[in-house]
Write an enzyme that holds these catalytic residues in place. Structure first.
Site, PDB file in Angstrom:
ATOM      1  N   ARG A 145      34.111  44.531  63.967  1.00  0.00           N
ATOM      2  CA  ARG A 145      33.072  43.714  63.318  1.00  0.00           C
ATOM      3  C   ARG A 145      31.974  43.263  64.284  1.00  0.00           C
ATOM      4  NH1 ARG A 145      36.021  38.910  60.628  1.00  0.00           N
ATOM      5  NH2 ARG A 145      37.258  39.073  62.528  1.00  0.00           N
ATOM      6  N   ILE A 182      34.680  25.580  43.396  1.00  0.00           N
ATOM      7  CA  ILE A 182      35.381  26.803  42.990  1.00  0.00           C
ATOM      8  C   ILE A 182      36.705  26.983  43.722  1.00  0.00           C
ATOM      9  CG2 ILE A 182      35.148  29.312  42.760  1.00  0.00           C
ATOM     10  CD1 ILE A 182      33.431  27.584  40.881  1.00  0.00           C
ATOM     11  N   GLU A 220      41.992  25.189  50.685  1.00  0.00           N
ATOM     12  CA  GLU A 220      42.489  26.509  51.111  1.00  0.00           C
ATOM     13  C   GLU A 220      42.419  26.731  52.617  1.00  0.00           C
ATOM     14  OE1 GLU A 220      40.712  29.583  48.712  1.00  0.00           O
ATOM     15  OE2 GLU A 220      40.900  28.406  46.877  1.00  0.00           O
ATOM     16  N   CYS A 228      32.692  40.294  55.746  1.00  0.00           N
ATOM     17  CA  CYS A 228      33.671  41.374  55.722  1.00  0.00           C
ATOM     18  C   CYS A 228      34.978  40.863  55.130  1.00  0.00           C
ATOM     19  CB  CYS A 228      33.935  41.902  57.129  1.00  0.00           C
ATOM     20  SG  CYS A 228      32.489  42.617  57.942  1.00  0.00           S
ATOM     21  N   GLU A 266      34.002  44.528  37.888  1.00  0.00           N
ATOM     22  CA  GLU A 266      33.835  45.687  38.769  1.00  0.00           C
ATOM     23  C   GLU A 266      34.955  46.711  38.603  1.00  0.00           C
ATOM     24  OE1 GLU A 266      35.620  44.724  43.147  1.00  0.00           O
ATOM     25  OE2 GLU A 266      34.107  43.362  42.387  1.00  0.00           O
ATOM     26  N   HIS A 324      37.377  32.111  37.343  1.00  0.00           N
ATOM     27  CA  HIS A 324      36.051  32.211  37.968  1.00  0.00           C
ATOM     28  C   HIS A 324      35.649  33.670  38.076  1.00  0.00           C
ATOM     29  CE1 HIS A 324      32.631  31.593  40.545  1.00  0.00           C
ATOM     30  NE2 HIS A 324      33.135  32.426  41.429  1.00  0.00           N
ATOM     31  N   HIS A 351      25.804  31.527  48.808  1.00  0.00           N
ATOM     32  CA  HIS A 351      25.611  32.612  49.763  1.00  0.00           C
ATOM     33  C   HIS A 351      24.360  32.424  50.611  1.00  0.00           C
ATOM     34  CE1 HIS A 351      28.305  34.287  46.694  1.00  0.00           C
ATOM     35  NE2 HIS A 351      28.840  34.921  47.693  1.00  0.00           N
TER      36      HIS A 351
END
Length: 760
Positions: free
Chosen positions: A16, A434, A487, A519, A608, A644, A697
């Protein structure tokens, strides 16, 4: 020799490197020159990997600083008006992609809309068009990188997103015109691009038209012939398709003025024979036999047997390739030092897939050593098929015992929601998030230390509880109505569950780009799946003990776990989803027994997962919806189930979204200015909705008035009593400062509107 190539290589680096360089640049820690040097190094390594494998061509133009569709927009000079300046620069690209770049004030213009690349977990930046949009070649990255590869001595094949796919994947940002009307202007710019590549001495250009896998209407499918007549030049065009069969457009494709066709045969191998029968006599046929979307080792013995008659028929006109870009694969299996020898023998990452393409090409050319190697290479797959560890009879019996009604909750929504209102006592326009909160440096360092054995389990658990308590206290200070535990213990919303469910294999360096610098590290489904113990109860119960407010349990749904992992190829996706649903059903039961009254089962990937062809979609939707419902079926009426979804176009599947029967659905809508709510409005979606009111984002902090306006816009489409207020998505990639400022504005906006809507 058989011509060999790939359609593209991962651009993030094997560890990465691009991600970290991008984020340093955005923070102002390195210069743009240093960032460009890192990109140049990655490209050089990628080309050397292909050259060392003795591929006929190395691929240029597959590198992107943020997204290849966004790169195409800049190449064509198509920059949204709000981001236009005197000239296009790398910072222009970042502003379009994320709302700001290095040293920006944080009050920049909104980033472009982002959505999924076909049925993958990769996100692309949606091109924006209006009736006045003009195209001209303004961003020279493609030509500079192609020259860099040529100067390094490589035989280069550039890749370019095709004009029809580029238009199709965009959107109109004003009414009164259709974007396909822009095609003549666009083709003029593409002619300039091809001419510039021709001037560099390029023999072949790979022009990607993945929309040919879709069931297009006549306006779009009919536009291909004229477009490709106009692109004719000395440089040869390899028309490239992937992700599904294109046989439904084959009669039109073979009439195009191109020099060859690439097809993906990993999805529907049976489609190959019809293509061969209709292939024009002067065309090459590039066969994508090495699956670029999964990590399983290619069965080279099978493909050698399948393609040898075709090689005998077509000779040099047969090319061998990856099915699609290897962008969707991790980079290098050799970095995985913790896999057993047996497990490692099942897989191939991007670097290994390059070698698979090369080996298959040599074998098809009659190389006896390569033929023997292909046979040996397939042996581990044959041995795995017989393994009793992979196939668990008790799990298979559970799946087989499912009958109609197994997935239904005990009461319909109208009765459940009344019970929930009494039980939960939430205000109008309830506020929540969320699920995830910032994964701070401390959290990441502690997780790394624990995994390396430098931090014992007791100390690690205490550290995580400290982070959870911190998140709870911050939410209480913000006065959110429904809290989450944040989380802190989760590395990823799917990988976390994959590590706790039997039947998965995780990796150390199996990173795949999702968008920009983001990623993910998908786990691999290697065996039948089962839950051996509770996975989330302890952490959620601890968080609930810290507050009198409602605490929301957080699970990732079965279809999303399926879509965001690398699935098995020996059983159906439906069966994998059912196994996951049974495990999650047990987790829901344990959470509510522990006193958790709201449980969110995230399904951002349900859209998707759709097959690309509409004619095949309903069957998928039927079992996908049933899988979600099965996972929630143990919930009591007073237990509120949330789900969600993000970056999805719901219009075509809105009835299936409703069929999920979630009590509350939260969705991404801020980048589209609530446009996605049209689907829920026109369908008269019956349950409660939380349209995202700010874009997580982007690092930009939304104002209270901005959020208030979005809520008011939503209230015009959805009754106020059914609206929730929340961000677009989880907040793990953001910092606490911007997170708290944004949420404070969100809560303030909701409180003001409660007063304004009082009595309504």
């Amino acid at each position: 020799m058989t011509t060999t190539h790939i359609l593209g290589f991962p651009r993030v680096g094997d560890k990465r490197q691009l991600k970290f360089a991008l984020e340093k640049y955005w923070r102002g820690e390195i210069t743009q020159d240093a960032l460009k040097d890192e990109g140049s190094t990655i490209r050089a390594i990628n080309w050397k990997t292909q050259a060392d494998a003795e591929l006929t061509y190395v691929t240029s133009g597959d590198f992107a600083w943020y997204d290849h569709v966004l790169g195409t927009s800049l190449l064509l000079g198509n920059v949204p008006k709000r981001h236009q300046q005197d000239r296009i620069t790398l910072d222009t690209l970042f502003r379009v992609g994320r709302g700001q770049s290095q040293n920006d004030c944080g009050c920049g213009q909104a980033a472009s809309d982002m959505t999924k690349w076909f049925n993958t977990n990769y996100h692309y930046l949606v091109p924006e068009f209006n009736a006045d949009t003009q195209f001209s070649v303004q961003w020279t990255q493609l030509f500079e990188e192609t020259k860099q590869a040529l100067d390094a001595g490589h035989n280069v094949k550039p890749v370019l997103l095709g004009p029809l796919s580029y238009l199709y994947l965009g959107k109109e940002v004003e009414e009164g015109f259709e974007r396909i009307s822009l095609l003549p202007r666009l083709i003029t710019a593409y002619q300039q691009i091809i001419t510039k590549l021709e001037a560099l001495g390029v023999e072949w250009v790979q022009v990607d038209e993945p929309i040919l896998a879709l069931e297009l209407d006549n306006a779009w499918s009919g536009a291909f012939k004229l477009a490709y007549q106009m692109l004719r030049s000395k440089t040869k065009v390899l028309l490239t398709t992937y992700f599904d069969s294109v046989n439904h457009h084959l009669d039109q494709i073979v009439e195009l003025d191109v020099d060859g066709l690439h097809i993906d045969v990993t999805h529907k191998p049976e489609s190959l024979s019809e293509v061969v029968n209709k292939l024009p006599a002067h065309w090459v046929l590039s066969v994508g036999a090495v699956n670029g979307r999964n990590v399983w080792r290619a069965d080279l013995a099978h493909w050698l047997e399948t393609l040898q008659p075709l090689k005998n028929q077509l000779g040099k006109r047969l090319w061998v390739a990856s099915s699609c870009s290897l962008l969707h694969s991790p980079v290098d299996l050799e970095l995985e030092t913790e896999l057993s020898v047996e497990t490692k023998s099942w897989f191939a990452f991007a670097k290994q897939k390059v070698n698979e393409v090369s080996l298959l090409g040599r074998a098809l050319s009659g190389d006896e050593k390569a033929i023997a190697e292909c046979q040996a290479y397939s042996e581990p797959l044959k041995q795995r098929a017989l393994s009793q560890v992979i196939h668990k009879s008790h799990i298979q019996k559970q799946v087989q015992s499912l009958v109609a009604g197994s997935s239904d909750r005990s009461l319909p929504f109208t009765e459940r929601i009344a019970a929930q209102a009494t039980h939960l006592q939430l205000p109008k326009l309830p506020t929540t998030t969320i699920g995830s909160f910032p994964q701070t440096t401390d959290i990441r360092l502690q997780r790394s230390a624990y995994r390396q054995g430098k931090l014992n389990e007791s100390d690690y658990t205490q550290a995580l509880k400290g982070h959870i308590e911190d998140a709870v206290r911050r939410q209480e200070a913000l006065d959110l109505d429904v809290l989450v535990h944040g989380e802190a213990e989760r590395n990823d919303m799917v990988e976390y569950f994959a590590e706790l469910l039997s039947g998965f294999q995780t990796t150390q360096f199996g990173w795949v780009q999702s968008y920009g610098s983001r990623c993910v590290k998908p786990a691999i489904v290697v065996a039948d799946i089962e839950r051996e113990q509770p996975m989330t109860v302890e952490w959620t119960q601890f968080a609930q003990s810290l507050t009198s407010k409602q605490m929301k349990g957080m699970l990732t749904g079965p279809v999303t776990i399926l879509c965001w992992t690398f699935p098995r190829e020996d059983i159906s996706r439906q069966e994998i989803a059912q196994q996951l649903s049974l495990a999650l059903r047990d987790e829901v039961s344990d959470l509510q027994q522990a006193g958790i009254n709201i449980i969110q089962i995230d399904e951002p990937a349900i859209r998707e997962g759709l097959p690309l062809k509409k004619s095949e979609q309903q069957q998928y939707l039927d079992w996908a919806v049933n899988a979600f419902k099965l996972s929630a079926s143990s919930a009591l009426p007073q237990t509120q189930i949330h789900t969600h979804m993000c970056y999805s176009e719901f219009n075509e599947i809105i009835d299936s979204v409703a069929a999920l029967d979630a009590d509350v659905i939260t969705i991404e809508t801020s980048r589209s200015n609530m446009e996605l709510l049209k689907a829920f409005e026109e369908f008269e979606y019956p349950n409660e909705i939380g349209p995202g009111v700010y874009d997580i984002h982007s690092p930009n902090v939304p104002t209270k008035d901005w959020i208030k306006n979005l809520i008011q816009t939503a209230a015009e489409k959805v009754p106020i009593e059914r609206l929730w207020v929340n961000p677009d998505c989880g907040l793990k990639t953001r910092g606490w400062d911007e997170t708290e400022k944004s949420l404070a504005n969100m809560v303030a906006a909701a409180k003001e509107l409660r007063k304004e809507y009082e009595g309504i």
